[in-house]
Design a protein around this motif. Structure first.
Motif, PDB file in Angstrom:
ATOM      1  N   TYR A  49       0.676  -1.189   0.107  1.00  0.00           N
ATOM      2  CA  TYR A  49      -0.006   0.001  -0.074  1.00  0.00           C
ATOM      3  C   TYR A  49       0.977   1.624   0.184  1.00  0.00           C
ATOM      4  N   LEU A  50       0.473   2.601  -0.480  1.00  0.00           N
ATOM      5  CA  LEU A  50       0.679   4.069  -0.884  1.00  0.00           C
ATOM      6  C   LEU A  50       0.616   4.052   1.089  1.00  0.00           C
ATOM      7  N   SER A  51       0.482   3.425   2.101  1.00  0.00           N
ATOM      8  CA  SER A  51      -0.143   4.346   3.103  1.00  0.00           C
ATOM      9  C   SER A  51       1.420   3.586   3.745  1.00  0.00           C
ATOM     10  N   VAL A  85      -3.063   2.657 -10.785  1.00  0.00           N
ATOM     11  CA  VAL A  85      -3.035   1.739  -8.260  1.00  0.00           C
ATOM     12  C   VAL A  85      -3.875   1.688  -8.030  1.00  0.00           C
ATOM     13  N   ASN A  86      -4.119   0.504  -7.733  1.00  0.00           N
ATOM     14  CA  ASN A  86      -6.022   0.050  -7.100  1.00  0.00           C
ATOM     15  C   ASN A  86      -5.368  -0.332  -5.948  1.00  0.00           C
ATOM     16  N   GLN A  87      -6.433   0.346  -4.757  1.00  0.00           N
ATOM     17  CA  GLN A  87      -5.319   0.212  -3.063  1.00  0.00           C
ATOM     18  C   GLN A  87      -6.487  -0.367  -2.477  1.00  0.00           C
ATOM     19  N   GLY A  88      -6.414  -1.241  -2.105  1.00  0.00           N
ATOM     20  CA  GLY A  88      -7.432  -1.890  -0.932  1.00  0.00           C
ATOM     21  C   GLY A  88      -8.735  -2.529  -1.794  1.00  0.00           C
ATOM     22  N   GLN A  93      -8.795  -4.422  -5.597  1.00  0.00           N
ATOM     23  CA  GLN A  93      -6.871  -4.789  -4.877  1.00  0.00           C
ATOM     24  C   GLN A  93      -7.275  -6.196  -4.608  1.00  0.00           C
ATOM     25  N   ARG A  96      -1.772  -7.832  -3.369  1.00  0.00           N
ATOM     26  CA  ARG A  96      -1.410  -7.441  -2.029  1.00  0.00           C
ATOM     27  C   ARG A  96      -0.063  -7.185  -2.598  1.00  0.00           C
ATOM     28  N   LEU A  98       1.983  -4.061  -4.548  1.00  0.00           N
ATOM     29  CA  LEU A  98       1.905  -2.490  -4.597  1.00  0.00           C
ATOM     30  C   LEU A  98       2.097  -3.153  -6.366  1.00  0.00           C
TER      31      LEU A  98
END
Ligand code: 5GP
Ligand code: ZN
Length: 112
Positions: A49-51, A85-88, A93, A96, A98
Motif C-alpha cells: 500500500y501507498l500508506s 494503482v488499485n488500493q484495497g 485490489q 497485495r 504494490l
C-alpha cells in the motif's frame, strides 16, 4: 513474501512476459489484459500500500514514474497511456503487492 504472486514473478518462480527489468523494478504483461497494451510495473521490494511508503520507498516510486515516462516509446505507448494503482477492497485490489497498471495501445474508455 512467500505467498505473494508478484514476489514469485520477480523471483522467476512464476513465468511472466517481462518487458523491462532493472535492479529495483520489473515491468511485465498482465495475464488478463484489459487493453491492447496492459502492463504491470512492480517494485521488487514487497509492500502492498501507498500508506506503507517511507522516504526511501517514495523516492523509489518517483524513480519508477520517471522510468515509465522514459520507456513510453519503447513500450509502444507513443499514443498515450493510463496508470492505475488499485488500493484495497473498494478498488478491487486482488494482489497485495504494490503495482502500477500501465494501459494503452488504443483509445481507453473512462469508467468509474
Ligand atoms: P489488481 O486487481 O490487484 O489491481 O491487479 C492485479 C492484476 O494482476 C490483474 O490485472 C491480474 O490480471 C494480474 N495478475 C494476477 N496474477 C497474475 C499472474 O500470475 N501473472 C500476470 N502476468 N498477471 C497476473
Ligand atoms: Zn510481493
Amino acid at each position: 513474501m512467500n505467498d505473494c504472486v508478484f514476489c514469485k514473478i520477480v523471483a522467476g518462480e512464476i513465468p511472466s512476459t517481462k518487458v523491462y527489468e532493472d535492479d529495483e523494478i520489473l515491468i511485465f504483461k498482465d495475464i488478463a489484459p484489459l487493453a491492447k497494451i496492459h502492463l504491470l510495473c512492480v517494485p521488487k521490494e514487497h509492500f502492498a500500500y501507498l500508506s506503507e511508503l517511507d522516504p526511501a520507498r517514495a523516492a523509489l516510486l518517483g524513480r519508477t514514474l520517471e522510468k515509465i515516462g522514459k520507456l513510453q516509446g519503447e513500450l509502444g505507448l507513443g499514443g498515450g497511456y493510463r496508470l492505475v494503482v488499485n488500493q484495497g477492497e473498494h478498488a478491487g485490489q486482488t494482489v497485495r503487492h504494490l503495482h502500477i497498471h500501465i494501459l494503452g495501445g488504443e483509445d481507453l474508455p473512462w469508467e468509474k
